[in-house]
Design a protein around this motif. Structure first.
Motif, PDB file in Angstrom:
ATOM      1  N   GLU A  84       0.896  -1.031  -0.079  1.00 34.69           N
ATOM      2  CA  GLU A  84       0.081  -0.192  -0.075  1.00 34.69           C
ATOM      3  C   GLU A  84       0.996   1.180   0.009  1.00 34.69           C
ATOM      4  O   GLU A  84       0.628   2.000  -0.658  1.00 34.69           O
ATOM      5  CB  GLU A  84      -0.941   0.067   1.231  1.00 34.69           C
ATOM      6  N   SER A  85       1.961   1.031   0.818  1.00 34.47           N
ATOM      7  CA  SER A  85       2.668   2.357   1.055  1.00 34.47           C
ATOM      8  C   SER A  85       3.484   2.642  -0.175  1.00 34.47           C
ATOM      9  O   SER A  85       3.986   3.678  -0.872  1.00 34.47           O
ATOM     10  CB  SER A  85       4.072   2.104   2.040  1.00 34.47           C
ATOM     11  N   SER A  86       4.124   1.497  -1.085  1.00 32.50           N
ATOM     12  CA  SER A  86       4.709   1.375  -2.353  1.00 32.50           C
ATOM     13  C   SER A  86       3.964   1.979  -3.305  1.00 32.50           C
ATOM     14  O   SER A  86       4.376   2.769  -4.281  1.00 32.50           O
ATOM     15  CB  SER A  86       5.297   0.066  -2.563  1.00 32.50           C
ATOM     16  N   SER A  87       2.636   1.632  -3.409  1.00 37.96           N
ATOM     17  CA  SER A  87       1.549   2.238  -4.363  1.00 37.96           C
ATOM     18  C   SER A  87       1.635   3.770  -4.294  1.00 37.96           C
ATOM     19  O   SER A  87       1.580   4.263  -5.366  1.00 37.96           O
ATOM     20  CB  SER A  87       0.231   1.609  -4.218  1.00 37.96           C
ATOM     21  N   GLU A  88       1.618   4.034  -3.201  1.00 34.67           N
ATOM     22  CA  GLU A  88       1.473   5.743  -3.080  1.00 34.67           C
ATOM     23  C   GLU A  88       2.682   6.395  -3.326  1.00 34.67           C
ATOM     24  O   GLU A  88       2.884   7.436  -4.167  1.00 34.67           O
ATOM     25  CB  GLU A  88       1.172   5.956  -1.353  1.00 34.67           C
TER      26      GLU A  88
END
Length: 422
Positions: A84-88
Motif C-alpha cells: 500500500e505504501s509503495s503504491s502511494e
C-alpha cells in the motif's frame, strides 16, 4: 531539453548561458535540481520498500514450509502494508517526474561560448557580406507591384480563398517557384543529402520532440478533431524520423533534405515589413537536417553555412551571414547563423535561411542516441533552410527588374526554362 545532471554539474555555466539569452526565470534551474533531488529520494524509498517486499515474500514461503502459519500470516500483513505504501510512493514518483519534466521543458538551450550576449536582432554579429549594397534608384518597384504587373502572384485572390498570407502563384510565378524548389533539392542531393518526402502534419509527441511544443504552440495551426499540427517546417517530421532510435556509430552521419509546404500562424504580425511575400501563413521551403556525433557537429555547422553561401552565390543575390546573439537565438538552438538577402526595391535585408546546431537539446527529447565504444550517448542534431522560397522570390523579382522585364540568374533560368519575365 537540457538534462538535469547537466544543470547540476554545470550550474554556473548554465546560469551564465541563460543570462546571455536574457532569460529571466533563472530560479527554474534550482527548481529542477530540487525536483530531481526529491525524485531520487522517493525512488530510493520506493526501491527500499520493494526490496523489503521481495525479502518478506521469500520468508513467507519458508515459514509456510516450516508450518509456522501464524508467523507467515503476520508477514503477509506486513507485506500488504508495504504494498500500500509503495503504491502511494509510485504515484508520488510519477508526479515528481512530471514536475521535473515540466520545468525542464521551460528551460531553453545553453548558447555556445562563441554566441555573444544580446537582447535582440540589433545585437547580432555580421560575420560575412557578399558585397556592398544599394537601392535600384528611381522607378524601382517592390515585388508585390512587380507580381501584379507581370501576373505572377495574386494576393487578393488568396485572401478570397483563405485569407491574408495565402498567396496564389500564377503562370511564370508558379513555374519560377517550382524551378527554385527543384534547384534547391538538386543542390542538396549533390552535397550528399538523401531526399525524403515527409508528412505535412505531426502529432503532439513530434512537436515536443523538436521543441515546437510547448514553446511555439500558439504559432502552429492545430487540427482539433485529429489532434494533429500543420508543420511549421520540414525539420519537425524529418528529425522525428529518428525519435526513439539507437544508431550504431557506423550509421552516422545522417543527412536528409526535404521539400514541404510550411504553415505558421504568425500571430500578432502586422505592418509594412510583412507586406507581400515578406511574411506568410503558408509558404514553401526546402530543409536540410543532420544527425551527427557530438565531436563533429560544429565543423558540420560551418560546412552547412558554406553550402548555403554557395546557393545564394548561384542566385546572384547580395547576401550577408549573421551569428545570432543569445537573445535572438531560437529556444532549442545552441548556435544559429541567419542568412539575409538584400531587397533592392524595399532597401532592407530579408531573412531567407537559418542554420542551427541544437547539440543534444532535441536528441534528449527525441531519445535519439548512438552506440560507440560499448556505450550509448545522445547525438547532436542540426538543421537549416536551403532555402525558404517567399523572400528569395521577392529578392529575385526586385533585384533583377529592368526596363525590359525581370531577368533571371543563369542557374535558375536553366531550371525555369525561361530567362526573362515580361
Amino acid at each position: 531539453m537540457l538534462q538535469v545532471n547537466f544543470l547540476r554539474d554545470n550550474k554556473e555555466r548554465v546560469l551564465e548561458g541563460l543570462k546571455k539569452r536574457q532569460f529571466k526565470n533563472l530560479e527554474l534551474v534550482d527548481e529542477a535540481i530540487a525536483a530531481d533531488d526529491e525524485r531520487k529520494r522517493i525512488q530510493f524509498e520506493l526501491d527500499s520498500q520493494l526490496s523489503e517486499i521481495n525479502k518478506i515474500s521469500k520468508e513467507i514461503g519458508l515459514l509456510m514450509k516450516e508450518g509456522k502459519k501464524e508467523e507467515a500470516e503476520s508477514a503477509k500483513s506486513k507485506t500488504a502494508q508495504y504494498k500500500e505504501s509503495s503504491s502511494e510512493l509510485k504515484s508520488q514518483l510519477e508526479g515528481k517526474e512530471n514536475d521535473l519534466l515540466n520545468i525542464l521543458y521551460l528551460l531553453p538551450n545553453i548558447p555556445n561560448e562563441l554566441v555573444k550576449s544580446g537582447a535582440s536582432a540589433d545585437d547580432n554579429e555580421i560575420i560575412f557580406q557578399s558585397h556592398p549594397v544599394e537601392g535600384l534608384g528611381e522607378g524601382a518597384i517592390p515585388h508585390w507591384e512587380l507580381a501584379k504587373k507581370y501576373n505572377l502572384i495574386d494576393f487578393e485572390l488568396g485572401v478570397k480563398i483563405a485569407g491574408a498570407g495565402f498567396p496564389v502563384y500564377l503562370g511564370k510565378g508558379a513555374r519560377l517557384q517550382r524551378a527554385l524548389v527543384q534547384y534547391f533539392l538538386d543542390k542538396n542531393v549533390e552535397k550528399g543529402y538523401t531526399e525524403v518526402n515527409p508528412p505535412h502534419v505531426v502529432n503532439e509527441a513530434s512537436g515536443f520532440g523538436t521543441g515546437q511544443l510547448p514553446d511555439k504552440e500558439g504559432q502552429m495551426y492545430y487540427i482539433n478533431e485529429d489532434k494533429l499540427y500543420l508543420i511549421p517546417t520540414a525539420e519537425v517530421p524529418v528529425t522525428n524520423l529518428y525519435r526513439d532510435v539507437l544508431f550504431d556509430e557506423k550509421d552516422l552521419p545522417i543527412k536528409n533534405t526535404a521539400f514541404s509546404q510550411c504553415y505558421r500562424r504568425e500571430a500578432g504580425s502586422y505592418g509594412a515589413h510583412v507586406r507581400g511575400l515578406n511574411r506568410l501563413h503558408q509558404f514553401e521551403k526546402v530543409e536540410i537536417v543532420r544527425i551527427e556525433k557530438p565531436e563533429n557537429s560544429y565543423a558540420v555547422l560551418e560546412e552547412m553555412v558554406e553550402h548555403i553561401k554557395e546557393i545564394l552565390t548561384d542566385l546572384e543575390l547580395p547576401f550577408r551571414v549573421l551569428r545570432l546573439c543569445g537573445g535572438d537565438t531560437g529556444f532549442g538552438s545552441a548556435m544559429t547563423y541567419d542568412f539575409e538577402v538584400w531587397s533592392a526595391a524595399q532597401e532592407m535585408w530579408l531573412e531567407v535561411s537559418s542554420v542551427s546546431n541544437y547539440e543534444t537539446f532535441q536528441a534528449n527529447r527525441l531519445k535519439c542516441r548512438y552506440k560507440g565504444d560499448g556505450k550509448s550517448q545522445l547525438v547532436h542534431t542540426l538543421n537549416g533552410s536551403a532555402m525558404a522560397l517567399p523572400r528569395i522570390m521577392a529578392a529575385l523579382l526586385e533585384n533583377n527588374q529592368t526596363a525590359e522585364g525581370i531577368k533571371l540568374p543563369k542557374k535558375i533560368a536553366e531550371y525555369a526554362r525561361f530567362d526573362v519575365i515580361n
